[in-house]
Enzyme design. Structure first.
Site, mmCIF file in Angstrom:
data_model
loop_
_atom_site.group_PDB
_atom_site.id
_atom_site.type_symbol
_atom_site.label_atom_id
_atom_site.label_comp_id
_atom_site.label_asym_id
_atom_site.label_seq_id
_atom_site.Cartn_x
_atom_site.Cartn_y
_atom_site.Cartn_z
ATOM 1 N N CYS A 67 0.831 -1.206 0.000
ATOM 2 C CA CYS A 67 0.000 0.000 0.000
ATOM 3 C C CYS A 67 0.870 1.263 0.000
ATOM 4 C CB CYS A 67 -0.890 0.041 1.232
ATOM 5 S SG CYS A 67 -2.088 -1.288 1.265
ATOM 6 N N GLU A 69 0.416 3.938 1.737
ATOM 7 C CA GLU A 69 0.650 4.450 3.094
ATOM 8 C C GLU A 69 1.892 3.804 3.713
ATOM 9 O OE1 GLU A 69 -2.197 3.327 1.916
ATOM 10 O OE2 GLU A 69 -3.939 4.320 2.813
ATOM 11 N N CYS A 107 -6.260 0.585 4.565
ATOM 12 C CA CYS A 107 -6.793 -0.767 4.760
ATOM 13 C C CYS A 107 -6.494 -1.223 6.192
ATOM 14 C CB CYS A 107 -6.155 -1.716 3.757
ATOM 15 S SG CYS A 107 -4.441 -2.096 4.148
ATOM 16 N N CYS A 110 -2.761 -1.586 7.021
ATOM 17 C CA CYS A 110 -2.080 -0.294 7.175
ATOM 18 C C CYS A 110 -2.469 0.377 8.486
ATOM 19 C CB CYS A 110 -2.364 0.625 5.993
ATOM 20 S SG CYS A 110 -1.371 0.175 4.559
#
Ligand SMILES: C[S@@+](CC[C@H](N)C(=O)[O-])C[C@H]1O[C@@H](n2cnc3c(N)ncnc32)[C@H](O)[C@@H]1O
Length: 455
Positions: A67, A69, A107, A110
């Protein structure tokens, strides 16, 4: 690649932080969007105002994807130790999709990862910041990492700044600042320990961060216990008294321009086994000391008084042993902005002269411009910030602190303000603070301070 102004969702954001992060994440993904490779961009804000970007990496096996992030978190941690304040992620539309890019929440994985590394992080959702912890109420807490506030390094970088405090700072703190001379420091402010005692007592008693400034300093100094340390502008020895147990087999030299406080420092450390020397002099002349005489040099909240800052830093560099470390601690000019807001409001009520509406003298060398000075003398300069919030539940306690700050320096260079000026200032300020305490339970001052680690 599609770059269209109208796709940018930052215009829907309701606060400055969200707008800035969403704009940065959008700008990244708009440049880097690639079907089935990169769909999302993320941006993380640190407490010093730095923004760190991350690009989502898709993968042939979906579970191997990373991801945006998580990438941004890694980028941030490569760049700084500073606390992380907020994160935003933006999903760019596929060519088959209509509509603008979307702000997307992190998500589940994360959420776990980000909260492990930045427990006080906020996240931008539908254009405004919310606490990430609220999106993960039953976060997994294992036994791998320390969890108490004082053990956990990430907690030691507590973040008390809110968007409201930042907004207040932008409105309240003027550019112009008080310039205080070393002579006045020697003969007036630090002729005795009154001012220092008042400030130090308040920090000890009313702070909120379980880790004190001293804990922060100890962390930055990385002492083995045998070092020779010079404290320039050591004042009444408050810092040295606390550092001394970390220098049990070391050697301490305290230097200060003001004999009044220097004598107090000497008395304070009398009888300790670590050898201590006390030197009266100005920090921009260290000719008494040989080259490479010290493994550590510290300058805590004092550099703004030094007449020739560059000469002082060149001297520090000369007396510092190669591989040694110089730690310069100072504030951001908007530290304790709540005190300045109250103070300026009272000055306005009193129709006080314009020359009193100035920022802290630390603006001369602050967290904002310190690096510029230091880079001229040191190859490596790193800023590590430390925050706190002083909470005064009694107006009397605050008034003692305010007067130890010479009423935000109004009493430092008073000129002719008339006989009862400070009495009236005191009475009006006290009434305002009492109102806040009655309403909120305490009067809070948000501290924003930090140390430059130089070698
Ligand atoms: C705000 S106090 C900080 C004292 C101490 N470092 C602390 O943090 O508790 C500033 C100190 O710098 C000293 N000072 C001011 N100008 C100086 C100079 N040119 N050289 C050395 N010390 C100076 C003052 O006398 C005072 O003790």
């Amino acid at each position: 690649m599609r770059v269209e102004e109208s796709l940018d969702p930052s215009g829907t954001c309701q606060d400055e932080v969200s707008r800035r992060l969403v704009g940065a994440a959008y700008e990244l993904i708009a440049r880097r969007y690639l079907l089935a490779r990169h769909q999302i961009g993320a941006a993380i804000l640190d407490a010093d105002g730095g923004v760190h970007l991350g690009l989502h990496l898709d993968a042939m096996v979906g579970r191997a994807a990373i991801c945006a992030e998580a990438v941004a978190l890694g980028t941030a941690r490569m760049a700084t130790h500073t606390a992380l304040v907020a994160v935003a992620a933006v999903r760019f539309p596929k060519p088959t999709e209509d509509g603008p890019a979307r702000i997307v929440p992190p998500c589940g994985l994360c959420r776990e990862l980000l909260l492990d590394h930045a427990p006080d992080l906020s996240v931008v959702l539908t254009g405004r910041c919310v606490a990430l912890a609220d999106l993960l109420p039953d976060k997994y807490v294992g036994t791998k990492w320390p969890t108490t506030a004082s053990d956990c390094p990430e907690r030691s970088v507590m973040d008390f700044r809110t968007p409201e405090v930042d907004k207040l700072a932008a409105e309240v703190i003027p550019e112009e600042f008080f310039e205080l001379s070393a002579e006045k420091a020697r003969d007036v402010y630090f002729a005795d320990t009154r001012m220092l005692d008042g400030k130090q007592l308040a920090h000890n008693r009313y702070r909120t961060n379980p880790r004190s400034l001293i804990d922060h300093l100890v962390e930055q100094l990385e002492l083995s216990g045998t070092e020779t340390l010079l404290d320039i502008g050591c004042g009444n020895g408050f810092v040295l008294e606390h550092l001394r147990p970390h220098l049990a087999d070391g050697h301490i030299v305290g230097l200060d321009i003001a004999p009044g406080v220097l004598r107090a420092a000497e008395a304070r450390l009398a009888g300790v086994a670590t050898p201590c020397e006390w030197v009266e002099g100005s920090a921009d002349d260290l000719s008494l000391f040989g080259d490479h005489a010290f493994e550590r040099v510290i300058a805590t909240y004092m550099m703004h008084y030094v007449p020739d800052i560059d000469r002082c830093l060149a001297e520090v560099r000369r007396v510092l042993r190669p591989g040694g470390r110089f730690v310069l601690t100072t504030d951001r000019t908007d530290s304790m902005v709540e005190m300045y807001e109250m103070h300026f409001a009272v000055l306005r009520d009193m129709d006080a002269p314009k020359r009193l509406f100035k920022a802290t003298p630390k603006a001369r060398i602050s967290l904002a411009n310190g690096e510029e000075y230091l880079r001229r003398h040191f190859a490596n300069v790193e800023l590590r910030t430390w925050q706190d919030q002083l909470r005064f539940a009694s107006a009397e306690a605050f008034m003692a602190f305010y007067s130890a700050h010479n009423y935000c320096c109004a009493a430092s260079e008073p000129g002719d303000l008339g006989e009862n000026f400070f009495e009236e200032l005191h009475t009006r300020a006290r009434a305002r603070v009492e109102d806040v305490i009655a309403r909120d339970g305490y009067f809070a001052l948000t501290k924003f301070t930090g140390s430059f680690i130089c070698s």
